[in-house]
Scaffold this active site. Structure first.
Site, PDB file in Angstrom:
ATOM      1  N   LEU A   1       0.820  -1.210   0.000  1.00 31.64           N
ATOM      2  CA  LEU A   1       0.000   0.000   0.000  1.00 31.64           C
ATOM      3  C   LEU A   1       0.859   1.268   0.000  1.00 31.64           C
ATOM      4  O   LEU A   1       0.492   2.285  -0.592  1.00 31.64           O
ATOM      5  CB  LEU A   1      -0.931  -0.003   1.222  1.00 31.64           C
TER       6      LEU A   1
ATOM      7  N   ASP B   1      13.593   3.990   9.179  1.00 30.14           N
ATOM      8  CA  ASP B   1      13.284   2.704   9.821  1.00 30.14           C
ATOM      9  C   ASP B   1      12.603   3.004  11.151  1.00 30.14           C
ATOM     10  O   ASP B   1      13.165   3.730  11.984  1.00 30.14           O
ATOM     11  CB  ASP B   1      14.597   1.919  10.025  1.00 30.14           C
TER      12      ASP B   1
ATOM     13  N   ASN C   1       2.169   4.557   7.245  1.00 25.94           N
ATOM     14  CA  ASN C   1       1.691   3.315   6.627  1.00 25.94           C
ATOM     15  C   ASN C   1       2.532   2.096   7.017  1.00 25.94           C
ATOM     16  O   ASN C   1       2.020   0.979   7.077  1.00 25.94           O
ATOM     17  CB  ASN C   1       1.709   3.521   5.100  1.00 25.94           C
TER      18      ASN C   1
ATOM     19  N   TYR D   1       0.147  -8.428  16.286  1.00 25.37           N
ATOM     20  CA  TYR D   1      -0.123  -7.377  15.299  1.00 25.37           C
ATOM     21  C   TYR D   1      -1.366  -6.580  15.694  1.00 25.37           C
ATOM     22  O   TYR D   1      -1.340  -5.349  15.740  1.00 25.37           O
ATOM     23  CB  TYR D   1      -0.300  -8.035  13.925  1.00 25.37           C
TER      24      TYR D   1
ATOM     25  N   LYS E   1      -1.677  -2.584  16.797  1.00 23.26           N
ATOM     26  CA  LYS E   1      -2.469  -1.597  16.056  1.00 23.26           C
ATOM     27  C   LYS E   1      -3.526  -0.960  16.957  1.00 23.26           C
ATOM     28  O   LYS E   1      -3.862   0.214  16.778  1.00 23.26           O
ATOM     29  CB  LYS E   1      -3.124  -2.260  14.836  1.00 23.26           C
TER      30      LYS E   1
ATOM     31  N   VAL F   1      -6.595  -6.266   1.753  1.00 21.31           N
ATOM     32  CA  VAL F   1      -5.965  -5.913   0.477  1.00 21.31           C
ATOM     33  C   VAL F   1      -4.864  -6.914   0.134  1.00 21.31           C
ATOM     34  O   VAL F   1      -4.067  -7.291   0.999  1.00 21.31           O
ATOM     35  CB  VAL F   1      -5.348  -4.488   0.559  1.00 21.31           C
TER      36      VAL F   1
ATOM     37  N   THR G   1      -1.526  -7.838  -0.817  1.00 20.99           N
ATOM     38  CA  THR G   1      -0.172  -7.272  -0.951  1.00 20.99           C
ATOM     39  C   THR G   1       0.884  -8.373  -0.792  1.00 20.99           C
ATOM     40  O   THR G   1       2.004  -8.111  -0.370  1.00 20.99           O
ATOM     41  CB  THR G   1       0.074  -6.139   0.079  1.00 20.99           C
TER      42      THR G   1
HETATM   43  N1  NAP Z   1      -2.839  -5.554   3.232  1.00 19.56           N
HETATM   44  C1  NAP Z   1      -3.882  -5.609   4.046  1.00 19.56           C
HETATM   45  O1  NAP Z   1      -4.838  -6.396   3.858  1.00 19.56           O
HETATM   46  C2  NAP Z   1      -3.963  -4.709   5.251  1.00 19.56           C
HETATM   47  C3  NAP Z   1      -5.107  -4.791   6.054  1.00 19.56           C
HETATM   48  C4  NAP Z   1      -5.222  -3.966   7.152  1.00 19.56           C
HETATM   49  C5  NAP Z   1      -4.197  -3.070   7.428  1.00 19.56           C
HETATM   50  N2  NAP Z   1      -3.103  -3.008   6.638  1.00 19.56           N
HETATM   51  C6  NAP Z   1      -2.061  -2.026   6.989  1.00 19.56           C
HETATM   52  O2  NAP Z   1      -1.693  -1.292   5.838  1.00 19.56           O
HETATM   53  C7  NAP Z   1      -0.312  -0.930   5.910  1.00 19.56           C
HETATM   54  C8  NAP Z   1       0.402  -1.428   4.674  1.00 19.56           C
HETATM   55  O3  NAP Z   1       0.166  -2.818   4.569  1.00 19.56           O
HETATM   56  P1  NAP Z   1       0.781  -3.691   3.384  1.00 19.56           P
HETATM   57  O4  NAP Z   1      -0.126  -4.846   3.203  1.00 19.56           O
HETATM   58  O5  NAP Z   1       1.148  -2.822   2.247  1.00 19.56           O
HETATM   59  O6  NAP Z   1       2.102  -4.216   4.125  1.00 19.56           O
HETATM   60  P2  NAP Z   1       3.426  -4.838   3.522  1.00 19.56           P
HETATM   61  O7  NAP Z   1       3.263  -5.198   2.099  1.00 19.56           O
HETATM   62  O8  NAP Z   1       3.838  -5.892   4.507  1.00 19.56           O
HETATM   63  O9  NAP Z   1       4.447  -3.621   3.628  1.00 19.56           O
HETATM   64  C9  NAP Z   1       4.871  -3.201   4.866  1.00 19.56           C
HETATM   65  C10 NAP Z   1       5.723  -1.972   4.672  1.00 19.56           C
HETATM   66  O10 NAP Z   1       6.206  -1.572   5.964  1.00 19.56           O
HETATM   67  C11 NAP Z   1       7.619  -1.501   5.897  1.00 19.56           C
HETATM   68  N3  NAP Z   1       8.234  -1.804   7.185  1.00 19.56           N
HETATM   69  C12 NAP Z   1       8.190  -2.958   7.888  1.00 19.56           C
HETATM   70  N4  NAP Z   1       8.910  -2.836   9.020  1.00 19.56           N
HETATM   71  C13 NAP Z   1       9.410  -1.564   9.018  1.00 19.56           C
HETATM   72  C14 NAP Z   1      10.235  -0.830   9.899  1.00 19.56           C
HETATM   73  N5  NAP Z   1      10.745  -1.353  11.016  1.00 19.56           N
HETATM   74  N6  NAP Z   1      10.541   0.459   9.575  1.00 19.56           N
HETATM   75  C15 NAP Z   1      10.074   1.017   8.446  1.00 19.56           C
HETATM   76  N7  NAP Z   1       9.307   0.365   7.554  1.00 19.56           N
HETATM   77  C16 NAP Z   1       8.996  -0.904   7.848  1.00 19.56           C
HETATM   78  C17 NAP Z   1       8.029  -2.500   4.823  1.00 19.56           C
HETATM   79  O11 NAP Z   1       9.329  -2.190   4.380  1.00 19.56           O
HETATM   80  P3  NAP Z   1      10.364  -3.306   3.789  1.00 19.56           P
HETATM   81  O12 NAP Z   1      10.059  -3.418   2.321  1.00 19.56           O
HETATM   82  O13 NAP Z   1      11.699  -2.725   4.078  1.00 19.56           O
HETATM   83  O14 NAP Z   1      10.101  -4.577   4.529  1.00 19.56           O
HETATM   84  C18 NAP Z   1       6.937  -2.239   3.792  1.00 19.56           C
HETATM   85  O15 NAP Z   1       7.213  -1.089   3.057  1.00 19.56           O
HETATM   86  C19 NAP Z   1       0.206  -1.534   7.208  1.00 19.56           C
HETATM   87  O16 NAP Z   1       0.156  -0.563   8.227  1.00 19.56           O
HETATM   88  C20 NAP Z   1      -0.768  -2.652   7.487  1.00 19.56           C
HETATM   89  O17 NAP Z   1      -0.853  -2.935   8.867  1.00 19.56           O
HETATM   90  C21 NAP Z   1      -2.948  -3.804   5.554  1.00 19.56           C
END
Ligand code: NAP
Length: 269
Positions: free
Chosen positions: A13, A57, A85, A166, A170, A199, A201
């Site tokens: 995202l 980070d 995010n 997790y 949150k 979503v 991802t």
């Molecule tokens: N996808 C869903 O269905 C869903 C549902 C509800 C909520 N969300 C929320 O939406 C947001 C994005 O989700 P996503 O699915 O896109 O997640 P994702 O694909 O797992 O991506 C996570 C992102 O966070 C970064 N990250 C992880 N640890 C970090 C740290 N210590 N410092 C800085 N960056 C860090 C990762 O960077 P690296 O590439 O370096 O690992 C990546 O860019 C999150 O907050 C997640 O909780 C997602």
């Protein structure tokens, strides 16, 4: 013409926020990532001059502080939108109930600490470091990307068992957002938590067949909650929805500190 900082802009995202928001060349869009080189390569493919990639980070205070300083240099000292995010999403604790995880108590403790450190402590530092810039911005919006799994009534009612560290992190982050709102709403800053829905991802890309079965069972519970649910949305539509929700939200309308979904209400799917 607005300025944005998006954390976790490397993929999922976060990268989609970066892509959509930089489509307007008058916007200045700053992505915070852990690995700058890989994201710079991805960004180069977009061929846009209004994107800046900085190291950020959540578990390294000094990197967030430097990112805030660098952001101020790029924008001239202000920031319109901060999109928090990034999240650490543990694969180890994603599938089993908390009592099963607790059979390995040291691993559970380690997992909880790692998750809380990134998602709660890291974002509290992020908000404190960037709020001075937000106070100088014209829009003054801080958006924390939350999850319906932070709604503890939903968890218990539909027996959603996986991913306890997790969801705990949150829910704590939602409380942190409310505290920031309590302090800064009077200065016109909107702090808000928005869940993006479910979503795709790539979260189950490396799952074992057994883990995939548990993910399917969780999907069944999502259907029990929202019978219209047919599977995860794509990042493009989720990000559009989240943008539309935070654009409509305001301190004046009483949205400060609230926790809502990409649909603009308490319906998570
Ligand atoms: N996808 C869903 O269905 C869903 C549902 C509800 C909520 N969300 C929320 O939406 C947001 C994005 O989700 P996503 O699915 O896109 O997640 P994702 O694909 O797992 O991506 C996570 C992102 O966070 C970064 N990250 C992880 N640890 C970090 C740290 N210590 N410092 C800085 N960056 C860090 C990762 O960077 P690296 O590439 O370096 O690992 C990546 O860019 C999150 O907050 C997640 O909780 C997602």
């Amino acid at each position: 013409m607005s300025s944005y900082v998006i954390t976790g802009a490397s993929r999922g995202l976060g990268f989609e926020f970066l892509r959509q928001l930089s489509a307007d060349p008058s916007n200045t869009v700053i992505g915070l990532v852990r690995g700058t080189a890989a994201t710079e390569t991805k960004v180069a493919e977009l061929g846009r001059k209004n994107i800046h990639i900085l190291k950020g980070d959540l578990t390294e205070y000094s990197s967030l502080k430097r990112a805030a300083e660098e952001t101020a240099k790029i924008t001239g000292g202000s920031l319109d939108y901060l999109i928090a995010n990034a999240a650490f999403v543990s694969r180890w604790s994603a599938y089993d109930p908390i009592g099963v995880l607790g059979k390995d108590s040291s691993k559970l403790e380690e997992d909880l600490k790692e998750t809380l450190n990134a998602n709660v402590v890291g974002n509290v530092h992020l908000f404190n470091l960037f709020t001075p810039l937000i106070l100088k911005g014209k829009v003054k919006k801080v958006i924390s990307i939350s999850t319906g799994l932070a709604d503890y009534e939903l968890l218990s009612k539909f027996e959603i068992e996986g991913g306890a560290p997790y969801s705990i992190s949150k829910a704590a982050l939602n409380a942190a957002v409310a505290h920031f709102s309590a302090q800064y709403a009077k200065d016109g800053v909107l702090f808000i938590s928005i869940s993006p829905g479910v979503v795709e991802t790539g979260q189950h890309a490396n799952a074992t067949p057994e883990q995939l079965q548990k993910a399917m069972a969780m999907g069944g519970k999502f259907v029990a909650y929202a019978p219209h649910f047919t599977g995860p949305a794509q990042p493009e539509s989720s990000v559009k929805d989240v943008i539309s929700v935070y654009e409509k939200a305001s301190v004046a309308a009483g949205d400060g500190g609230s926790f809502i979904s990409h649909l603009g209400n308490k319906q998570w799917i």
